[in-house]
Design a protein around this motif. Sequence first.
Motif, PDB file in Angstrom:
ATOM      1  N   THR A 163       2.302   9.650  -0.843  1.00 56.60           N
ATOM      2  CA  THR A 163       1.597  10.754  -0.195  1.00 56.60           C
ATOM      3  C   THR A 163       0.088  10.692  -0.403  1.00 56.60           C
ATOM      4  O   THR A 163      -0.658  11.416   0.270  1.00 56.60           O
ATOM      5  CB  THR A 163       2.111  12.099  -0.734  1.00 56.60           C
ATOM      6  OG1 THR A 163       1.976  12.106  -2.167  1.00 56.60           O
ATOM      7  CG2 THR A 163       3.571  12.315  -0.364  1.00 56.60           C
ATOM      8  N   TYR A 187      -0.911   9.669   8.387  1.00 58.76           N
ATOM      9  CA  TYR A 187       0.504   9.591   8.014  1.00 58.76           C
ATOM     10  C   TYR A 187       1.361   9.992   9.202  1.00 58.76           C
ATOM     11  O   TYR A 187       1.075  10.966   9.897  1.00 58.76           O
ATOM     12  CB  TYR A 187       0.801  10.516   6.830  1.00 58.76           C
ATOM     13  CG  TYR A 187       2.271  10.556   6.465  1.00 58.76           C
ATOM     14  CD1 TYR A 187       2.844   9.534   5.727  1.00 58.76           C
ATOM     15  CD2 TYR A 187       3.084  11.611   6.877  1.00 58.76           C
ATOM     16  CE1 TYR A 187       4.189   9.561   5.392  1.00 58.76           C
ATOM     17  CE2 TYR A 187       4.432  11.645   6.551  1.00 58.76           C
ATOM     18  CZ  TYR A 187       4.975  10.612   5.815  1.00 58.76           C
ATOM     19  OH  TYR A 187       6.310  10.627   5.501  1.00 58.76           O
ATOM     20  N   SER A 240       8.582   6.358   8.219  1.00 56.51           N
ATOM     21  CA  SER A 240       7.286   6.904   7.829  1.00 56.51           C
ATOM     22  C   SER A 240       6.349   5.762   7.465  1.00 56.51           C
ATOM     23  O   SER A 240       6.770   4.731   6.949  1.00 56.51           O
ATOM     24  CB  SER A 240       7.436   7.872   6.659  1.00 56.51           C
ATOM     25  OG  SER A 240       8.017   7.213   5.542  1.00 56.51           O
ATOM     26  N   TRP A 299       1.733   4.856   6.878  1.00 57.81           N
ATOM     27  CA  TRP A 299       0.317   5.184   7.023  1.00 57.81           C
ATOM     28  C   TRP A 299      -0.281   4.200   8.020  1.00 57.81           C
ATOM     29  O   TRP A 299      -0.162   2.986   7.839  1.00 57.81           O
ATOM     30  CB  TRP A 299      -0.401   5.096   5.681  1.00 57.81           C
ATOM     31  CG  TRP A 299      -0.129   6.272   4.799  1.00 57.81           C
ATOM     32  CD1 TRP A 299       0.878   6.394   3.888  1.00 57.81           C
ATOM     33  CD2 TRP A 299      -0.857   7.496   4.748  1.00 57.81           C
ATOM     34  NE1 TRP A 299       0.832   7.618   3.267  1.00 57.81           N
ATOM     35  CE2 TRP A 299      -0.227   8.319   3.768  1.00 57.81           C
ATOM     36  CE3 TRP A 299      -1.981   7.987   5.420  1.00 57.81           C
ATOM     37  CZ2 TRP A 299      -0.687   9.593   3.462  1.00 57.81           C
ATOM     38  CZ3 TRP A 299      -2.439   9.262   5.111  1.00 57.81           C
ATOM     39  CH2 TRP A 299      -1.806  10.053   4.142  1.00 57.81           C
TER      40      TRP A 299
END
Length: 437
Positions: free
Chosen positions: A382, A67, A52, A54
């Motif tokens: 997040t 994201y 994961s 950004w």
Amino acid sequence: MGSVRAMASTRLLCLFNAKVAGLTKTLARAGCNVCLRRNVCSSPSRLQSCMSAWVIDEYGTNGVLRYTEEIPVPTVTSPSDVMIKVHAASLNPLDISMRGGYGAKLLKLRRDPMSVMDSDSEFPVILGRDVSGVVVDCGSEVTHFAPGDEVWAAVPPWKQGSLAEFVTLTEYEVSHKPELVSHTEAASIPYVASTALSALVNAGGLCRDSSSNKRVLITGGSGGVGTFSIQLLKAWGAHVTVTCSQNAEGLVRGLGADEVVDYTAGDVAEQLEMMEKFDVILDNVGGDMEQWAVGLLKPWSGAKYITLVTPLLLNTDSMGLLDGTIHAGLTLHTKAIQNIISSGVFYRWGFYAPDGPALDEIRKLVDAGKILPVVEAQFPFTQVPQAFQKLEQGHARGKTVVRVAEKDDRQAEELVQNICTETAESVQDVQGTAKQH
């Protein structure tokens, strides 16, 4: 009775091993690594192929941040590579500039020298120049780090950044993290430390042995580079004057600033001209300040004016690589000649220069309590867009940090705590059985 004790011990050992094996499988499914020995560690690349992160797929405002969980894990490809699981990252004004395309042409060329011959896209780009985390894999020639080491580093602007689960750097760009601070606190330091050291040492000629009683002016002293530079210079024995707004005066004085000038309270140039002249000026503001600030330096004494606001990347973006570089070089040459001829002052540009061994020295100062992390705001992984918004508001009072591995760390801690509890209960059961027998 001895056989009962032996059976009980064997049962307890088997139970413990089963629990550890279960934890290992659980963490492995989460993309983590469990090392029973310090030098035995599986690379995440062997457990997962994507991570994961950004990213941006084009240059622009905050809306271009995206994201994704489909970015390839940056594996170890060179003998000197060190792969890091990111626990925390922090944002810097450079990230906002790079999000908007600042330095895109020169940085693309640095990433891939052959890109000058083609039009391949550099996207997706991962931002984030600070990292604090744990080593998970090393190249065959790495000697200073091993899997399991806690490290920190400043990520070069031409490499994929730290707003991701993993980042891979060379051994020479990485340093062992200070022991007395958390990953969140540690992530606030590497970029500003690398920038300040490059400016003050390489361009300013200052060091631990040459700074005693030197008068240094820091403009824009409440931001990341400023708050770090105050502490570093005071640790080296310098006299530090800072310009900032009135509501940041308590912060910079608390970090050791000897004199503070409030730029909102009248003419800042007039206030500074009333003071004794300086040996070094570190300019974090730029603009028209250098037109008059050079006059605050001691003439004909080897004094130096270092600005961190340079036109090099702006010129290459607007004029092209060749013309922009030539124009920036001529600008620097002209200003340097003018100042040395008129007052014997050295005019120089300061640049961000990642350096692992330099961070080793900073680690010692942090662990000695001479440099404190200055964290203004924290955000979970997040909320990276919200972290950018906070930084864009300006008037920084330290650093904005993103807790990247917060979720994984919490889950791991809960799993370990559950295992400890269950194992303790099992021990009690075994002991009770042994007593009965």
